[in-house]
Design an enzyme around this catalytic site. Structure first.
Site, short mmCIF file in Angstrom:
data_model
loop_
_atom_site.label_atom_id
_atom_site.label_comp_id
_atom_site.label_asym_id
_atom_site.label_seq_id
_atom_site.Cartn_x
_atom_site.Cartn_y
_atom_site.Cartn_z
N SER A 125 7.27 65.95 62.52
CA SER A 125 5.82 65.93 62.35
C SER A 125 5.19 67.28 62.67
O SER A 125 4.02 67.50 62.37
CB SER A 125 5.21 64.82 63.20
OG SER A 125 5.84 64.70 64.43
N HIS A 167 7.53 63.67 55.32
CA HIS A 167 6.79 63.24 56.50
C HIS A 167 6.19 61.86 56.26
O HIS A 167 5.22 61.71 55.52
CB HIS A 167 5.70 64.27 56.82
CG HIS A 167 4.93 63.98 58.06
ND1 HIS A 167 3.63 64.38 58.24
CD2 HIS A 167 5.27 63.32 59.19
CE1 HIS A 167 3.20 63.97 59.42
NE2 HIS A 167 4.17 63.33 60.02
N GLU A 170 4.02 62.60 52.87
CA GLU A 170 3.72 64.02 52.69
C GLU A 170 5.06 64.72 52.46
O GLU A 170 5.92 64.70 53.34
CB GLU A 170 3.05 64.51 53.99
CG GLU A 170 2.18 65.71 53.89
CD GLU A 170 1.52 66.05 55.24
OE1 GLU A 170 1.96 65.57 56.31
OE2 GLU A 170 0.55 66.82 55.22
N ASN A 174 -1.51 66.35 59.79
CA ASN A 174 -1.62 66.59 61.23
C ASN A 174 -2.45 67.84 61.54
O ASN A 174 -3.03 67.95 62.62
CB ASN A 174 -0.24 66.70 61.87
CG ASN A 174 0.39 65.32 62.03
OD1 ASN A 174 -0.31 64.31 61.94
ND2 ASN A 174 1.69 65.28 62.23
P1 NAI Z 1 12.67 57.94 68.56
O1 NAI Z 1 12.91 58.57 69.88
O2 NAI Z 1 12.16 56.56 68.46
O3 NAI Z 1 14.01 58.01 67.70
C1 NAI Z 1 14.86 59.10 67.69
C2 NAI Z 1 16.28 58.57 67.55
O4 NAI Z 1 17.14 59.62 67.17
C3 NAI Z 1 16.85 57.98 68.84
O5 NAI Z 1 17.31 56.68 68.61
C4 NAI Z 1 18.00 58.93 69.17
O6 NAI Z 1 19.07 58.27 69.80
C5 NAI Z 1 18.38 59.44 67.81
N1 NAI Z 1 19.10 60.69 67.83
C6 NAI Z 1 18.88 61.79 68.57
N2 NAI Z 1 19.76 62.73 68.28
C7 NAI Z 1 20.56 62.25 67.31
C8 NAI Z 1 21.66 62.77 66.58
N3 NAI Z 1 22.11 64.01 66.79
N4 NAI Z 1 22.24 61.98 65.65
C9 NAI Z 1 21.78 60.75 65.43
N5 NAI Z 1 20.74 60.21 66.09
C10 NAI Z 1 20.15 60.96 67.02
O7 NAI Z 1 11.69 58.96 67.78
P2 NAI Z 1 10.75 58.71 66.53
O8 NAI Z 1 9.40 58.40 66.99
O9 NAI Z 1 11.41 57.79 65.58
O10 NAI Z 1 10.67 60.15 65.89
C11 NAI Z 1 11.72 60.71 65.13
C12 NAI Z 1 11.22 61.88 64.32
O11 NAI Z 1 10.14 61.45 63.49
C13 NAI Z 1 10.67 63.03 65.13
O12 NAI Z 1 11.00 64.22 64.47
C14 NAI Z 1 9.17 62.80 65.10
O13 NAI Z 1 8.45 63.98 65.28
C15 NAI Z 1 9.00 62.28 63.71
N6 NAI Z 1 7.79 61.48 63.45
C16 NAI Z 1 7.38 60.55 64.37
C17 NAI Z 1 6.24 59.80 64.12
C18 NAI Z 1 5.79 58.77 65.08
O14 NAI Z 1 4.67 58.28 64.94
N7 NAI Z 1 6.59 58.38 66.05
C19 NAI Z 1 5.45 59.99 62.87
C20 NAI Z 1 6.01 60.93 61.96
C21 NAI Z 1 7.14 61.66 62.28
#
Ligand code: NAI
Length: 727
Positions: A447, A468, A480, A518
């Site tokens: 993001s 995104h 996006e 954003n």
């Molecule tokens: P989250 O913390 O819920 O999920 C991340 C997951 O990735 C975890 O389950 C973790 O174990 C896993 N992970 C970490 N390293 C890894 C690897 N090397 N290989 C495989 N899995 C791995 O985080 P979330 O909220 O889902 O965010 C993920 C991405 O999406 C981030 O880049 C965030 O900026 C982006 N994002 C988040 C939004 C939101 O509202 N939460 C909206 C738009 C984008």
């Protein structure tokens, strides 16, 4: 899909090539067929009206015809409603009223035909299409998922203008009609039959044969199969007397006002037209309907909603490539998703629903299992709502496979990463993916991190792109797509086409901190925080922006998104854009205090054990620089300080080439952050306010808050020239 049309259509009596309307007759039963040329669907315009008129006259006069059925020549739609392009050309309320009146008179004529006309409906019968069906003597619908009926006019800021507000309540009852007209929602065939909207439900293969039989039976005066609709006690009590109806109308009005805060005039106008019809009879109701239709057609709200409709339609055909560039999208059969967290699971959910095979990878089996459960929960909810069957759920779920290594990734066409928001982690997974699946496109759901920074670790930078998504992924309509100078045309074309396959509205933006959505959100959120710094209350800020038309206020939004997430992007944006993006002191201190928002049941608001909100956390005020001292400011001041900075930033994004057009900027804001649809988006709203007015207001604010409100160059230029963002 065949609907049982007979081999020989009989003798063609009339055929109008320009509109695609024809009349044929076979053994005394006429078929009126609509098959609009050069269009995927049948729409109603002022050219088909006179042709229908002639056809109705012919049916009446021709003694060899006993009655008629009305069918669509399209395979999967019936009549999808009025031609909105034509509507857009209406410039006065009198013109709009005349348009509605014309439709009403035509359908009055249809309804009064002495010979029976049967609507044989397969596919969508929407708006004017359903109004035609309502004017027919008898309605048969196919029991098929494509067959849906609705009066969706309110969604475009209009009311049903061809008798719908009068005929629908008389057909299905007042409360059911209000529900349909005020929401515009789709009614599936079976429900339509249960509520008495159609008389009969048949398999598509026998639709036309049954229709022929019904025409003959009606012509003979035979009794028809009894209507399925049974009226409940509540309906009888409330709808059969004027007092009861008054209660129903009053409640409907209150509910609309509560939901729309009076910002959408169409549902209120529809209620009025129905009320007049009940009180003074159908003719008076029709006149009120036409008068209000004319008023609404030229209203700013209608124009804004119609412009969003057109923008969305145009984006569906947009390859996402620069003019003159062409590339064939690759079909995504198999998708790899990295990270089974909140976003990764959401992306997997929409992907399997679109029929894609998904490999979901995380670092432990527990996490993969948690991601799988999240996918299942969304599908279960759909089963509960009867949107899919249990069998469909099982089939869909079987498309997701989990893994903790890259097994099953070699033949992935696309890999989307949603791992932790850290550049090193993104680099690591990018390298790993390009090693095991060198041909796959690599898309990041980051993001905040610029895509070019991620792509720096790539062997094939042309295959790296940003996708995104917004949370929750299965509900938010926007995607996006972020391209870098190195992203290839084929990569872009593929992810745009795939995003659309996932049901998203896709805008393509250029790489840069915060991309588009954003980036315009950041100064708006920060400015809300600065109001808090100044001593304005949390409720006052949220309330002012909800009354502006946002679905939730900015402070609530922070709690929902998670303060840790918001806290990460703040410094990045400030580093890139300086003063106007610098996060407020209160915001930083609230994050440092360990409040993480709703997910931790502690943020700007308090939450109970079940996560239900229980008022403002008064402890937050002690963290403001004003140390709890409160000031009262007007709603206008709050709206101006927050919204104008968002509008100004949107113009800068256009200037910087982050977005390709005001259209994309409007869609991104409306679908990505819930910018009030009735205002059409930042650029349409700027046009409505006038660039000169906005520049003056920004200059006033800049004098009070240096460095935060300097008007964008393009905005100043428009103020000087009088030019608008939209033609
Ligand atoms: P989250 O913390 O819920 O999920 C991340 C997951 O990735 C975890 O389950 C973790 O174990 C896993 N992970 C970490 N390293 C890894 C690897 N090397 N290989 C495989 N899995 C791995 O985080 P979330 O909220 O889902 O965010 C993920 C991405 O999406 C981030 O880049 C965030 O900026 C982006 N994002 C988040 C939004 C939101 O509202 N939460 C909206 C738009 C984008």
């Amino acid at each position: 899909m065949t609907t049982g049309a007979r081999e020989s259509p009989g003798v063609v009596l009339m055929e109008d090539a320009a509109t695609g309307v024809s009349l044929s007759v076979h053994d005394g039963v006429a078929t009126v067929c609509y098959h609009q040329p050069h269009s995927p669907v049948n729409t109603l315009n002022t050219r088909v009206g006179p042709i229908f008129e002639q056809i109705f006259a012919r049916i009446e006069q021709d003694a060899s015809i006993v009655g008629a059925m009305l069918v669509s020549g399209k395979s999967d739609t019936w009549i999808a409603g009025a031609d909105i392009e034509e509507l857009r050309r209406v410039t006065t309320s009198a013109e709009g009223e005349a348009l509605s009146r014309g439709g009403q008179l035509l359908l009055n004529r249809l309804a009064a035909m002495p010979k029976p006309v049967v609507a044989a409906i397969h596919g969508a019968a929407l708006g004017g299409g359903l109004e035609i069906a309502l004017a027919c003597r008898y309605r048969i619908a196919t029991d098929h998922p494509k067959t849906v009926l609705a009066l969706p006019e309110v969604q475009l800021g209009l009311l049903p203008g061809a008798g719908g507000t009068q005929r629908l309540p008389r057909t299905v009852g007042l409360q059911a009609a209000l529900d349909m007209i005020l929401t515009g929602k789709n009614i599936r065939a079976k429900k339509a039959w249960q509520m008495g909207l159609v008389h009969e439900l048949v398999h598509p293969s026998i639709l036309h044969d049954v229709a022929v039989r019904r025409v003959r039976a009606l012509a003979r005066g035979d009794a028809m199969p009894a209507r399925a609709r049974t009226r409940g006690a509540r309906e009888v009590l409330l709808e059969d007397n004027a007092l009861g109806r008054q209660v129903v109308f009053h409640q409907a009005r209150e509910a609309v006002l509560k939901k729309t805060r009076g910002q959408y005039p169409a549902p209120l106008a529809a209620i009025d037209a129905m009320r007049v019809g009940y009180r003074h009879g159908e003719e008076a109701g029709l006149r009120e309907e036409a008068r209000r239709f004319g008023e609404l057609a030229i209203s700013e709200v209608c124009r804004a909603l119609v412009s969003i409709f057109f923008a969305t339609t145009a984006l569906k055909k947009d390859s996402g490539l620069a003019p003159g560039v062409a590339a064939e999208p690759v079909r995504v059969h198999k998708l790899g998703v990295l990270g089974a967290g909140f976003m990764g699971a959401g992306i997997a959910t929409v992907a399997v629903q679109a029929g894609t095979v998904v490999r979901l990878k995380d670092s432990s089996l527990d996490r993969v299992a948690a991601g799988w459960r999240a996918v299942r929960d969304v599908l279960r909810e759909r089963v509960k709502r009867r949107q899919i069957t249990r069998l469909q759920m099982d089939d869909t779920l079987s498309l997701v496979g989990g893994t903790i290594d890259y097994s099953g990734f070699t033949n992935a066409d696309l890999v989307i990463e949603a791992v932790f928001e850290e550049l090193e982690v993104k680099h690591a997974v990018l390298r790993e993916v390009q090693a095991v699946a060198p041909r796959a496109i690599f898309a990041s759901n980051t993001s905040t991190i610029p895509i070019r920074d991620i792509a720096a670790a790539a062997v094939h930078a042309d295959q790296v792109v940003g996708m995104h998504f917004f949370s929750p992924v299965h509900r938010m309509p926007l995607l996006e797509v972020i391209v870098t100078p190195e992203t290839s045309a084929q990569t872009t074309a593929t992810v745009v086409a795939y995003g659309r396959q996932l049901g998203k509205t896709v805008i393509v933006v250029r790489d840069g901190p915060g991309f588009y959505v954003n980036r315009i959100l950041a100064p708006y959120i920060n400015e809300s925080g600065k109001l808090l710094d100044d001593g304005v209350s949390i409720e006052a800020i949220d309330e002012a922006l909800v009354s502006f038309g946002f679905p939730v206020g900015p402070i609530t939004l922070l709690d929902e998104v998670g303060l840790d997430i918001a806290g990460k992007s703040g410094p990045i944006m400030a580093a890139a854009f300086g003063e106007r993006m610098r996060p407020s002191v209160t915001l930083q201190r609230v994050i440092e205090s360990g409040r993480l928002g709703r997910k931790a049941k502690r943020g700007f608001y308090r939450y109970n054990e079940q996560g239900k909100r229980a008022g403002v956390d008064q402890g937050v005020y002690a963290l403001t620089p004003a140390s709890g001292a409160r000031i009262a400011v007007t709603v206008e001041e709050i709206q101006r300080r927050t919204v104008l900075t968002m509008l100004n930033e949107a113009v800068r994004c256009l200037e910087d080439g982050i977005i390709r057009s005001p259209r994309d900027g409007d869609i991104g804001a409306v679908f990505g952050i819930g910018f009030p649809p009735f205002r059409g988006g930042p650029f349409r709203f700027l046009d409505a306010l006038g660039a000169a007015t906005v520049v003056t207001q920004l200059e006033e604010l800049e004098a009070r808050f240096p460095g935060r409100y300097e008007p964008a160059t393009l905005l100043r230029a428009n103020a000087a020239s009088g030019e608008r963002f939209h033609a």
